[in-house]
Write a protein that holds these residues in place. Structure first.
Motif, PDB file in Angstrom:
ATOM      1  N   GLN A  66     -12.884  -0.839   6.491  1.00 49.82           N
ATOM      2  CA  GLN A  66     -11.614  -0.164   6.686  1.00 49.82           C
ATOM      3  C   GLN A  66     -10.845  -0.030   5.378  1.00 49.82           C
ATOM      4  N   ALA A  67     -11.003  -1.005   4.497  1.00 46.09           N
ATOM      5  CA  ALA A  67     -10.326  -0.945   3.200  1.00 46.09           C
ATOM      6  C   ALA A  67     -10.745   0.281   2.398  1.00 46.09           C
ATOM      7  N   LEU A  68     -11.945   0.792   2.682  1.00 47.75           N
ATOM      8  CA  LEU A  68     -12.435   1.988   1.993  1.00 47.75           C
ATOM      9  C   LEU A  68     -11.797   3.261   2.532  1.00 47.75           C
ATOM     10  N   ALA A  69     -11.319   3.190   3.769  1.00 47.17           N
ATOM     11  CA  ALA A  69     -10.896   4.421   4.453  1.00 47.17           C
ATOM     12  C   ALA A  69      -9.422   4.455   4.817  1.00 47.17           C
ATOM     13  N   GLY A  70      -8.711   3.370   4.585  1.00 47.18           N
ATOM     14  CA  GLY A  70      -7.327   3.279   5.041  1.00 47.18           C
ATOM     15  C   GLY A  70      -6.329   3.928   4.108  1.00 47.18           C
ATOM     16  N   SER A  71      -5.097   3.448   4.189  1.00 40.59           N
ATOM     17  CA  SER A  71      -3.988   4.103   3.505  1.00 40.59           C
ATOM     18  C   SER A  71      -3.685   3.522   2.132  1.00 40.59           C
ATOM     19  N   HIS A  72      -4.402   2.495   1.714  1.00 43.45           N
ATOM     20  CA  HIS A  72      -4.057   1.804   0.478  1.00 43.45           C
ATOM     21  C   HIS A  72      -4.628   2.514  -0.747  1.00 43.45           C
ATOM     22  N   ARG A  73      -3.985   2.278  -1.865  1.00 43.51           N
ATOM     23  CA  ARG A  73      -4.352   2.950  -3.111  1.00 43.51           C
ATOM     24  C   ARG A  73      -5.734   2.550  -3.591  1.00 43.51           C
TER      25      ARG A  73
END
Length: 268
Positions: free
Chosen positions: A171-178
């Protein structure tokens, strides 16, 4: 962690309470479904605008959202997504960001008493990505497909960490974070918070023994009024002493910091 304000903060508090009622056995599926729904709202502008349009009756918004996601996600996740569409949101992006955050909470619930292990593993993956330029570049390369990046994560982590850790790294690859590492740090804090803890990153010149960790944990718990989870970073540059980062606070008791302070006093 993602910061919500006004109506969005109230909506998030209400929805987080609802996630607390999700059964541990289905929480992993709910988490994955909430991540998928967040992605849909981010990519489908017309759906997002309709779901947050306060001029449309709540029943109409929740009904359409149910129709869109029915049969595609778990019933418990569907109830949460529909409930989210029925809330007021301060900013247009808050709906999708909230669903992602709720997915993280559900993922933490899926591991039960292993929440501390989940925090440790997320921290370990973050350190791995930070310290490996090739891996960091591979995960951030816009030319690589999401499936390719997800496969890379699976090959590195599957069978070595909790399933929830793999899910959150994907999810860290696809979420909203920079960046991936920013996402993982946010997820660590959320996981600790769900477990009723804060997170302190401790920089030390050498590994800390169990007794030292317990003393430090007790001291930080007294100072901050809640249990604190320690992430230990062994950093030879520290020279001696400890540097503790917890939230926006930095407690620098390192030898180098004391030397710098002495130099400033002499110069001043």
């Amino acid at each position: 962690m993602v910061s919500f304000r006004g109506a969005s903060a109230e909506a998030m508090a209400h929805l987080t309470d609802r996630v607390g009622g999700v059964a541990e056995g289905s929480a992993a599926t709910v988490a994955e479904n909430l991540f998928a729904a967040a992605g849909s709202f981010r990519s489908e502008g017309s759906l997002r605008r309709f779901a947050i349009d306060q001029s449309v009756a709540v029943e109409a918004r929740t009904g359409v959202v149910r129709d869109v996601f029915a049969g595609k996600i778990d019933p418990a996740a569907l109830d949460l997504v529909a409930a989210a569409a029925g809330q007021r949101w301060t900013k247009p992006r808050d709906l999708a960001d909230a669903l992602e955050q709720l997915g993280v909470v559900a993922a933490v619930r899926s591991v039960g008493l292993q929440a501390a292990t989940l925090v440790d593993e997320l921290f370990g993956v973050r350190r791995l990505v930070d310290g490996n330029t090739d891996l960091r570049n591979a995960l951030s390369d816009p030319a690589r497909s999401a499936a390719d990046k997800s496969g890379l994560v699976e090959s590195l982590l599957s069978g070595k960490v909790l399933a929830a850790t793999v899910l959150l790294v994907r999810q860290a690859l696809a979420g909203s974070h920079r960046t991936v590492t920013a996402a993982l740090e946010d997820y660590e804090r959320t996981a600790a918070q769900v477990n009723g803890e804060g997170v302190a990153t401790v920089h030390s010149a050498r590994p800390l023994d169990e007794a030292t960790q317990q003393r430090l944990t007790s001291a930080l718990t007294r100072q901050y009024g809640r249990p604190v989870h320690l992430n230990i970073v062994v950093d030879p540059a520290v020279v001696g002493g400890l540097r503790v980062e917890i939230g926006d606070d930095v407690i620098d008791g390192t030898v180098s910091a004391r030397l710098d302070d002495a130099r400033r006093k002499i110069a001043g």
